[in-house]
Design an enzyme around this catalytic site. Structure first.
Site, PDB file in Angstrom:
ATOM      1  N   HIS B 231       0.814  -1.209   0.000  1.00  0.00           N
ATOM      2  CA  HIS B 231       0.000   0.000   0.000  1.00  0.00           C
ATOM      3  C   HIS B 231       0.855   1.270   0.000  1.00  0.00           C
ATOM      4  CE1 HIS B 231      -3.950   1.898   0.936  1.00  0.00           C
ATOM      5  NE2 HIS B 231      -3.139   2.880   1.266  1.00  0.00           N
ATOM      6  N   HIS B 302     -10.492   2.734  -1.916  1.00  0.00           N
ATOM      7  CA  HIS B 302     -10.697   2.271  -0.544  1.00  0.00           C
ATOM      8  C   HIS B 302     -11.542   1.008  -0.595  1.00  0.00           C
ATOM      9  CE1 HIS B 302     -10.623   3.921   3.801  1.00  0.00           C
ATOM     10  NE2 HIS B 302      -9.424   3.653   3.394  1.00  0.00           N
TER      11      HIS B 302
END
Lengths: 277, 966
Positions: B231, B302
């Site tokens: 990430h 997300h």
């Protein structure tokens, strides 16, 4: 420099009130400024700590937004702050024949603080008249909706002078259903000419959903106090400021650079120029 | 004393919330609930008298016109059934989940002049009338009323307990036994600590600490894991890839070093536009807007949080990308949001859901609410978006959130200076969102909702709005030298990144906390929302803190940028972290991943030719990927900030689908920006290269369609893919990135920022469902004069209808074939040379005022584009398909009508302007294919002059609006 100061005394001064969650302050301020007003966007903290005085201004605008997140219910917390801490100042402001406008969240605030509809029997106002007589609650659709609405213009408020009979403004809210306390309040509002805007069809007929976007009683979209100087409305006139804000301007012939909402701000500025300065 | 207040609607007042819940229960197939009532509960503890509580109720909590209330000592007031078929459930947030209403209520009580309140908590009581079994009630709670990750059913016993939270604990610095660990033990540490690090990485960390001759603290190990996570570090895009691929049956191999640099960034460098101000090294890409201002743009995803808690996931997703804009350069003001979602079809049967997944309709409603809540409350218009549906998104929906900002041109660059202080401002830090960064770097499983529940949170948009207001004031007073947002990894990544070059020291006990009981590691990695980190010169700190205090935002000095190139963390005097920045940011082992791409073997399906295309046109219009998304769009405020010029819904009834949105970011100026997006997962199933090319084409042509100058368009890439450790997934990713490079260079549209989200797979224990590799291209164009822009609705009968661009037999991945349950093999390609000529000619035609409407052809092809233009303008049309420039071999009316070839437009021109318009189009494939009609009929003549479609526009519109009219 000297000239500028002299002119300032002849310039209408607008305070656009903001606090946590206010979000239509800049475009509302711009609309007044465009017609020659001097506009300050002021955080409520500055009024509370007396760094800024309300009495220095001619127009108080409470813009749209989600003050304090609409927590508990829309407008409630700011309404209490104004009523409890600045109530006397605002009453004096109104009694001094100055102007107040509340748009969307600002309307919710004015209603919940009792400044609208205010005294239903006479033009003077004092703390005793600040009880809440109408409210704005969840839309019947139970959701936030952004859509354009046709509005029938009523009454003879200084704010609505010269508006077309039917105007087209967008609404964008989740709690805009107008509900009066009882039939008597509704009757007074109508009889006194305090209803300023009603939702209607494109041709001015009685509306159905979504023409009345929230289920408001008597299709009421905006009201004034008995003097017409304090106006509150759910639709956003500042979002129809330019011709190109119209949702289908590309189908229309351009006759003016302005949209149908601009007149409200111009009226406010002109009233101050002709009456208060 | 603990007071409990129950607030209900008065009799006769319409309960809209109750009504909508009732509808959701019926949707689940439970018909026996006849009424749902909702009561708002406040639990207030403190030393308060009954009369004080009554004041609080009357003046703050209760709308006396429509509501009534009861209040009592909470031990006395209990659930009481009045009728036998009433079912009462009370639902509250779990401890530790942020409830903004608590804070506002405390403030409201203080405004009333009442002191002595210790805590406020809220809950909702649902009274369901109807005969339902206990099992059904559980189901309703689980599927409609509550999400157990953030909420729980309140039991009677809990009401009696005080809601006070604990407690001071002693500091204990935890060391992790790493030095003596063997391979097996190392992997166990990685798994148990949810570090998501592989063996090679664990060994590298071990080696580093061996050199230091000590074991790491838990905090050090966690910091490294966060920094090295997919990430935060994007290992796949930055690492080496051994790429095997097949071209025309011949297998080839090459090594791709740093996929990002060799495709996306390479395109931008080659294109070299002078108006690109800052690309690929800040939170967002920055381009020039006008003489004084720059525009920045960023899109994020997300996905994993939204899969588990759709509202909170999407809510914090949009909050996060807005903070990216706040943290770009020295800070920008957000001016619009874009949102693109991918879900499984909302009519999927409950029995087809994999274990542990939420129903797609619930996911969709939750995600839309989450975006609505945050964007609307921040006062940022949501102006553009898209939703596509595919069964493979079932356990793993995609939620892309984009944000655009504007900043003065001298605020683009930032530099932290030695001796600057570290200031954290905004929300307090709690236990929420721990392990978010590492959590999104692994696959989701049935266990995810248990193991990773800490990763899910809810946002507080008003807090972020306050931060925005304060930040802009502080920026314009030059009070800080740099700023960045707390996103994934929390302080760990924000402070770490800012201190990467200089080194930084933080005293963790200075960080303001929501409640006691957090240990140092939790403070450091918590992903609590709405926080920004600033570097401030010591002489400016006082003023800086004052500006934030004026806006009621908490800002605190927590450390200093030191210059010793180390990351040093202290907690109450104990050192809990001491590592070299160089190791943290450069020390991770280079990895080589395997990638494989082979052309899938797909047969071209044989579709029987139908005499009439009426039914198919209606079916295509009703396809979820085509149909109206008005239900979603209306819930977003798309006009706040007063700059809306072309809205997402256009036409005579404000319900037609506009191509791109146009806004003016500066009040009083007619200079604008146009925003669009391109996404299509179907094409990628055939060839990801052409999917990427098609997405760029779609995003660019939509901006051209509203009149945006093709020379002033910048784009973003967002790749969402499956597990990149599996060679086939990574192979298709490489191929898509190559498509991005080629097409961007072809159109001379630079990438200015981008993001990837990998590991989008859902495993139910047996098999893994990977999402189809999905690339989103978001585009932004600068529009010099917004009064010249055009919309897609037909304007006037008698006008000519042109089709610009060439149509091929490119049915692969089309909606038309999908209605036959086929994919097809001939995916739409892009010829940038030819298309560029059309784009430029159309730009000219629009700026010369020769065009009445333009619509691009995308999903559903020419047929859908024409139908949408007709019903949006409430006008009919007569169309001749033999006039469409068609370059395919197999000439069939359905192919001409539904092929999804790229770079095509339908354009409406008055007869008066015909000559001028055609002169501009010299050398470009185009044809006059029909005329706008006054009568509301949509008539299409086929290739052989036969009538192949004849429908009323009302019926076309109904087919298009019906599927998602919830």
């Amino acid at each position: 420099m000297f000239e500028a100061i002299v002119n300032m005394t002849k310039t209408p001064k607008v305070i656009v009130l903001r606090t946590a969650g206010t979000n239509c302050d800049e475009e509302t301020g711009f609309a007044f400024e465009h017609f020659g007003a001097k506009v300050d966007l002021v955080h409520i903290n500055k009024l509370l700590n007396r760094e800024v005085n309300l009495s220095d201004y001619h127009i108080l605008a409470i813009p749209g937004g989600f003050t304090y997140g609409d927590d508990i219910e829309s407008g409630r917390i700011l309404a209490n702050e104004l009523r409890i801490h600045l109530g006397e100042d605002i009453i004096k402001f109104i009694n001094d024949k100055k102007l107040i406008i509340g748009i969307c969240n600002g309307f919710q605030v004015l209603v919940k603080a009792g400044f609208l509809p205010g005294n239903l029997t006479g033009s003077k106002i004092s703390k005793t008249y600040l009880s809440q007589k109408v409210t704005l609650i969840s839309n019947d659709s139970s959701k936030f909706e952004d859509r354009w609405t046709y509005l029938e213009v009523r009454g003879d408020s200084v704010w609505t002078k010269g508006l077309k009979e039917i105007v087209y403004f967008p609404v964008a809210h989740a709690e805009g259903k107008f509900v009066p306390q009882d039939g008597a309040v509704l009757k007074s509002l109508t009889d006194n000419g305090q209803v300023a805007f009603r939702y209607c069809s494109q041709y001015g007929e009685a509306p159905v959903y979504p023409q009345n976007p929230n289920g408001s009683v008597d299709n009421i979209a905006g009201i004034t106090d008995i003097t017409g100087r304090v106006l509150g409305l759910m639709p956003h006139p500042e979002r129809h400021f330019l011709f190109e804000h119209h949702p289908f301007w590309t189908r229309k012939e351009k006759q003016s650079k302005y949209g149908e909402g601009s007149m409200i701000f111009k009226n406010g500025v002109n009233y101050v120029k002709t009456t208060l300065l | 004393m603990n007071w409990r207040i129950e607030i209900r609607h008065k009799k006769g007042v319409f309960d809209s919330l109750g009504e909508s819940i009732e509808k959701s229960i019926v949707d689940m197939g439970i018909a026996s609930v006849s009424k749902v009532e909702v009561a708002q509960i406040y639990n207030i503890s403190g030393s308060l008298t009954k009369s004080q509580i009554q004041t609080i109720c009357n003046e703050l909590l209760v709308d006396k016109i429509t509501q009534k209330y009861e209040c009592a000592d909470c031990q006395k007031l209990t659930h009481q059934k009045t009728q036998s078929d009433e079912n009462i459930v009370e639902i509250a947030y779990n401890p530790g989940v942020m409830d903004p209403v608590e804070h506002s209520t405390m403030k409201g009580i203080i405004d009333l002049g009442i002191e002595g309140v210790e805590s406020v908590s809220t809950a909702k009581e649902y009274i369901l009338t109807g005969k339902i079994s206990a099992k059904e009630l559980d189901l309703i709670v689980e599927k409609v009323l509550a999400n157990k990750l953030i909420q729980h059913v309140v039991s009677f016993f809990e009401l009696k307990k005080s809601s006070k939270r604990n407690l001071e604990q002693e500091v204990e610095v935890v060391k992790v036994e790493l030095l003596g660990a063997n391979d097996k033990k190392l992997m166990k540490l990685s798994q148990e600590g949810q570090l998501f690090l592989n063996l090679n990485e664990m060994k590298t960390i071990q080696k580093y600490f061996k050199k230091l001759k000590r074991n790491p603290t838990d905090c050090e190990l966690e910091t490294v894991a966060q920094t090295w996570s997919e990430h935060c570090y994007h290992k796949t895009f930055r690492g080496d890839i051994k790429y095997q691929y097949t071209v025309n049956g011949v297998q080839k191999t090459k090594t791709v070093r740093n996929l990002l640099k060799s495709t996306i960034i390479k395109a931008t460098t080659e294109i070299n536009k002078s108006w690109c101000v800052s690309v690929f090294h800040d939170n967002a890409g920055v381009i020039r807007f006008d003489e004084d201002s720059n525009i920045c743009f960023k899109a994020e995803t997300h996905n994993h949080p939204s899969a588990l808690e759709p509202f909170g996931g999407a809510n914090t997703g949009i909050g996060g990308v807005i903070r990216d804009i706040l943290g770009t350069g020295l800070g920008a003001k957000p001016i619009c949001c874009t949102d693109v979602f991918c879900f499984a079809p909302p009519d999927m049967a409950f029995k087809d859901l994999p274990l542990g997944t939420l129903h797609p309709k619930r996911v969709m409603k939750g995600v839309v609410s989450g975006v609505r809540d945050y964007g609307n409350k921040m006062g940022i218009p949501t102006v553009n978006g898209s939703i596509i549906f595919d069964k493979k998104y079932v356990g793993n929906p995609l939620v892309y959130c984009g944000n655009v900002g504007i900043m003065p041109k001298d605020k683009v660059f930032k530099k932290v200076l030695k001796g600057d202080l570290v200031v954290v401002a905004g929300g307090k830090t709690g236990r929420d969102g721990i392990h978010g960064a590492t959590f999104s770097s692994g696959e989701l499983t049935t266990e995810s909702e248990v193991v990773s529940s800490g990763a899910v949170q809810i946002g507080d948009p008003i807090q972020e709005k306050k931060v925005l207001d304060a930040l802009v004031i502080a920026r314009d007073k030059d009070l800080y030298t740099a700023v960045t947002d707390c996103g994934a990894g929390g302080l760990s990544s924000a402070v770490g990144e800012m201190g990467e070059e200089l080194g930084v020291r933080v005293d963790l006990e200075k960080v303001p906390l929501k409640y006691d009981g957090l240990n140092y590691e939790e403070i450091w990695i918590s992903e609590s929302q709405e926080r920004m980190v600033f570097s401030v010169k010591p002489k400016n700190v006082k003023k800086m803190l004052e500006v934030f205090a004026d806006e009621n935002v908490e800002a605190t000095v927590i450390g200093e940028f030191t210059g010793n190139k180390k990351l040093e963390l202290f907690y109450k005097g104990y050192q809990v972290c001491d590592i070299d920045m160089e190791f943290l940011y450069e020390g991770n082992p280079k990895i080589t991943k395997e990638a494989l791409w082979a052309e899938p073997k797909i047969k071209t399906p044989i579709i029987p030719l139908q005499a009439s295309l009426n039914d198919k046109l209606l079916e295509v219009l009703s396809h979820y990927n085509v149909c109206s998304k008005e239900w979603v769009i209306r819930q977003y405020d798309h006009e706040v900030q007063g700059g809306s010029i072309i809205k997402p819904l256009v036409g005579v009834n404000c319900d037609g689908p506009s191509d791109a949105s146009v806004i003016t970011p500066k009040l009083g100026s007619l200079k604008g920006i146009a925003i669009s997006n391109g996404i299509n997962a179907q094409y990628g199933k055939i060839d990801p290269f052409w999917m990427a090319a098609s997405c760029i084409d779609e995003a660019v042509r939509q901006i051209v369609a509203v009149g945006g100058d093709v020379d002033r368009i910048a784009i973003l890439d967002n790749f969402c893919w499956g597990n990149p450790d599996k060679p086939d997934r990574l192979g298709s990713l490489v191929r898509a990135a190559e498509g991005c490079y080629k097409t961007a260079v072809g159109y001379q549209v630079p990438f200015i920022s981008g993001k990837d989200s990998l590991y989008n797979e859902y495993s139910d224990g047996k098999k893994s469902i990977a999402i189809p590799g999905t690339v989103l291209i978001s585009a932004i164009g600068i529009v010099d004069d917004v009064t010249k822009t055009v919309t897609m609705d037909f304007k006037e009968s008698g006008n000519l209808i042109y089709c610009i661009g060439e149509t091929y037999d490119e049915m692969g991945g089309s909606i038309y074939l999908d209605t036959f349950d086929c994919l097809g093999a001939t995916v739409p390609k892009v010829n940038t040379k030819k298309a560029m000529k059309s784009f430029k000619a159309l730009n000219k035609a629009v700026s010369n005022g020769l065009v009445r409407s333009i619509h691009d052809c995308s999903e559903g092809g020419l047929g859908v584009a024409l139908a949408e233009m007709a019903f949006s303008g409430m006008l009919g049309a007569t169309i001749r398909l033999d006039k469409v420039p068609y370059k395919g071999e197999d000439i069939r009316s359905d192919k001409v009508f539904f092929s999804e070839s790229n770079s095509r437009f339908v354009v409406e021109v008055t007869k008066e302007n015909q000559k001028k318009f055609e002169k501009l189009l010299e050398g470009i494939s185009c044809g006059v294919i029909g005329q706008v009609e006054e009568t509301p009929e949509f008539i299409v003549y086929g290739r052989k002059d036969e009538v192949c479609a004849n429908l009323y526009i009302q019926d076309l519109k109904e087919a298009w609006q019906k599927p998602l009219r919830w």
